[in-house]
Design a protein around this motif. Sequence first.
Motif, PDB file in Angstrom:
ATOM      1  N   ASP A   1     -27.607  48.553  82.627  1.00 13.82           N
ATOM      2  CA  ASP A   1     -28.662  47.822  81.923  1.00 13.82           C
ATOM      3  C   ASP A   1     -29.417  46.831  82.803  1.00 13.82           C
ATOM      4  N   ASN A   2     -28.813  46.391  83.906  1.00 16.29           N
ATOM      5  CA  ASN A   2     -29.405  45.307  84.689  1.00 16.29           C
ATOM      6  C   ASN A   2     -29.746  45.639  86.133  1.00 16.29           C
ATOM      7  N   LEU A   3     -29.254  46.724  86.649  1.00 17.91           N
ATOM      8  CA  LEU A   3     -29.554  47.089  88.028  1.00 17.91           C
ATOM      9  C   LEU A   3     -31.015  47.543  88.100  1.00 17.91           C
ATOM     10  N   PRO A   4     -31.795  46.999  89.027  1.00 16.25           N
ATOM     11  CA  PRO A   4     -33.204  47.389  89.118  1.00 16.25           C
ATOM     12  C   PRO A   4     -33.387  48.890  89.378  1.00 16.25           C
ATOM     13  N   LYS A   5     -34.573  49.375  89.040  1.00 16.09           N
ATOM     14  CA  LYS A   5     -34.893  50.785  89.259  1.00 16.09           C
ATOM     15  C   LYS A   5     -34.780  51.126  90.740  1.00 16.09           C
ATOM     16  N   GLY A   6     -34.446  52.369  91.010  1.00 11.35           N
ATOM     17  CA  GLY A   6     -34.334  52.840  92.386  1.00 11.35           C
ATOM     18  C   GLY A   6     -32.903  53.163  92.770  1.00 11.35           C
ATOM     19  N   PHE A   7     -31.945  52.517  92.125  1.00  8.45           N
ATOM     20  CA  PHE A   7     -30.539  52.804  92.394  1.00  8.45           C
ATOM     21  C   PHE A   7     -30.089  53.966  91.517  1.00  8.45           C
ATOM     22  N   LYS A   8     -29.083  54.676  91.980  1.00 12.26           N
ATOM     23  CA  LYS A   8     -28.563  55.834  91.258  1.00 12.26           C
ATOM     24  C   LYS A   8     -27.049  55.701  91.142  1.00 12.26           C
TER      25      LYS A   8
ATOM     26  N   ASP B   1     -22.110  37.972  81.982  1.00 13.52           N
ATOM     27  CA  ASP B   1     -23.471  37.424  82.049  1.00 13.52           C
ATOM     28  C   ASP B   1     -23.862  37.099  83.487  1.00 13.52           C
ATOM     29  N   LEU B   2     -22.942  36.547  84.244  1.00 13.95           N
ATOM     30  CA  LEU B   2     -23.210  36.229  85.643  1.00 13.95           C
ATOM     31  C   LEU B   2     -23.421  37.511  86.448  1.00 13.95           C
ATOM     32  N   ILE B   3     -22.628  38.519  86.189  1.00 14.78           N
ATOM     33  CA  ILE B   3     -22.787  39.795  86.890  1.00 14.78           C
ATOM     34  C   ILE B   3     -24.146  40.401  86.558  1.00 14.78           C
ATOM     35  N   ALA B   4     -24.556  40.336  85.309  1.00 13.02           N
ATOM     36  CA  ALA B   4     -25.873  40.847  84.916  1.00 13.02           C
ATOM     37  C   ALA B   4     -26.969  40.138  85.704  1.00 13.02           C
ATOM     38  N   GLU B   5     -26.860  38.826  85.821  1.00 15.54           N
ATOM     39  CA  GLU B   5     -27.864  38.069  86.576  1.00 15.54           C
ATOM     40  C   GLU B   5     -27.830  38.429  88.056  1.00 15.54           C
ATOM     41  N   LEU B   6     -26.639  38.568  88.618  1.00 19.46           N
ATOM     42  CA  LEU B   6     -26.492  38.971  90.018  1.00 19.46           C
ATOM     43  C   LEU B   6     -27.190  40.304  90.275  1.00 19.46           C
ATOM     44  N   LEU B   7     -26.993  41.243  89.382  1.00 19.59           N
ATOM     45  CA  LEU B   7     -27.561  42.577  89.579  1.00 19.59           C
ATOM     46  C   LEU B   7     -29.087  42.566  89.596  1.00 19.59           C
ATOM     47  N   SER B   8     -29.672  41.656  88.876  1.00 24.08           N
ATOM     48  CA  SER B   8     -31.129  41.610  88.793  1.00 24.08           C
ATOM     49  C   SER B   8     -31.780  40.939  90.001  1.00 24.08           C
ATOM     50  N   LYS B   9     -30.990  40.404  90.899  1.00 25.09           N
ATOM     51  CA  LYS B   9     -31.513  39.595  91.998  1.00 25.09           C
ATOM     52  C   LYS B   9     -31.883  40.373  93.257  1.00 25.09           C
ATOM     53  N   MET B  10     -31.639  41.684  93.288  1.00 24.66           N
ATOM     54  CA  MET B  10     -31.990  42.445  94.487  1.00 24.66           C
ATOM     55  C   MET B  10     -32.448  43.846  94.100  1.00 24.66           C
TER      56      MET B  10
ATOM     57  N   TYR C   1     -16.456  56.882  97.310  1.00 26.04           N
ATOM     58  CA  TYR C   1     -15.214  56.296  97.802  1.00 26.04           C
ATOM     59  C   TYR C   1     -14.152  56.196  96.703  1.00 26.04           C
ATOM     60  N   GLY C   2     -14.173  57.131  95.770  1.00 27.60           N
ATOM     61  CA  GLY C   2     -13.202  57.147  94.689  1.00 27.60           C
ATOM     62  C   GLY C   2     -13.452  56.095  93.625  1.00 27.60           C
ATOM     63  N   MET C   3     -14.668  55.568  93.579  1.00 27.14           N
ATOM     64  CA  MET C   3     -15.043  54.516  92.630  1.00 27.14           C
ATOM     65  C   MET C   3     -16.388  54.865  92.008  1.00 27.14           C
ATOM     66  N   LEU C   4     -16.746  54.129  90.951  1.00 28.86           N
ATOM     67  CA  LEU C   4     -18.098  54.242  90.437  1.00 28.86           C
ATOM     68  C   LEU C   4     -19.010  53.580  91.453  1.00 28.86           C
ATOM     69  N   GLY C   5     -20.039  54.301  91.874  1.00 33.35           N
ATOM     70  CA  GLY C   5     -20.913  53.782  92.913  1.00 33.35           C
ATOM     71  C   GLY C   5     -22.365  53.757  92.474  1.00 33.35           C
ATOM     72  N   TYR C   6     -23.099  52.837  93.065  1.00 25.38           N
ATOM     73  CA  TYR C   6     -24.525  52.687  92.803  1.00 25.38           C
ATOM     74  C   TYR C   6     -25.190  52.627  94.171  1.00 25.38           C
ATOM     75  N   VAL C   7     -26.041  53.589  94.423  1.00 26.31           N
ATOM     76  CA  VAL C   7     -26.580  53.818  95.759  1.00 26.31           C
ATOM     77  C   VAL C   7     -28.101  53.886  95.727  1.00 26.31           C
ATOM     78  N   VAL C   8     -28.693  53.778  96.932  1.00 30.44           N
ATOM     79  CA  VAL C   8     -30.101  54.087  97.107  1.00 30.44           C
ATOM     80  C   VAL C   8     -30.131  55.559  97.500  1.00 30.44           C
ATOM     81  N   PRO C   9     -30.665  56.428  96.640  1.00 29.64           N
ATOM     82  CA  PRO C   9     -30.616  57.869  96.919  1.00 29.64           C
ATOM     83  C   PRO C   9     -31.502  58.253  98.107  1.00 29.64           C
ATOM     84  N   HIS C  10     -31.213  59.418  98.661  1.00 28.97           N
ATOM     85  CA  HIS C  10     -31.997  59.933  99.787  1.00 28.97           C
ATOM     86  C   HIS C  10     -33.476  60.077  99.435  1.00 28.97           C
TER      87      HIS C  10
END
Length: 152
Positions: free
Chosen positions: A32-39, A127-136, A44-53
């Motif tokens: 809900d909070n990660l800016p567009k562009g990440f996928k 809430d803090l994590i949501a704010e962190l995600l929106s910062k980059m 690495y055996g975890m849920l990951g959020y990356v900048v796609p090729h």
Amino acid sequence: MQSKATTPSEYLAGLPEDRKPAMEKLRNIILDNLPKGFKEEMGYGMLGYVVPHSLYPDGYHCKPETPLPFLNIASQKNFIALYHMGIYANKELYDWFVTEYPKHCKYKLDMGKSCIRFKKIEAIPYDLIAELLSKMTAEQWIDIYEAQIKSK
């Protein structure tokens, strides 16, 4: 604890019952909070959020066929972890997070270079994590990555 799951749904389904609600909530906060562009994908055996090729064709410098990693979450043996590469690479963002954390959580911050460990699952500061995600944005992460990490 690296999972052998190949999809986020499979990863979540394989979690212990006591971890599922927190991990599902954390995932939803991210989506809900990660800016567009990440996928979202497994990494690495975890849920990951990356900048796609498609956005950054160079990929990760250590393994160019891998998309540029940005964020991971995982249910480890004794804690839930959030790995945020922006905090590792951007001192201003790191300082902001360290200053804000005590305003959102009564427990001491348990953090490595990019790893934030939540041993008390009921005290995850969503809430803090949501704010962190929106910062980059993905574009800002690419710029920081190329300037500070890839150039080394």
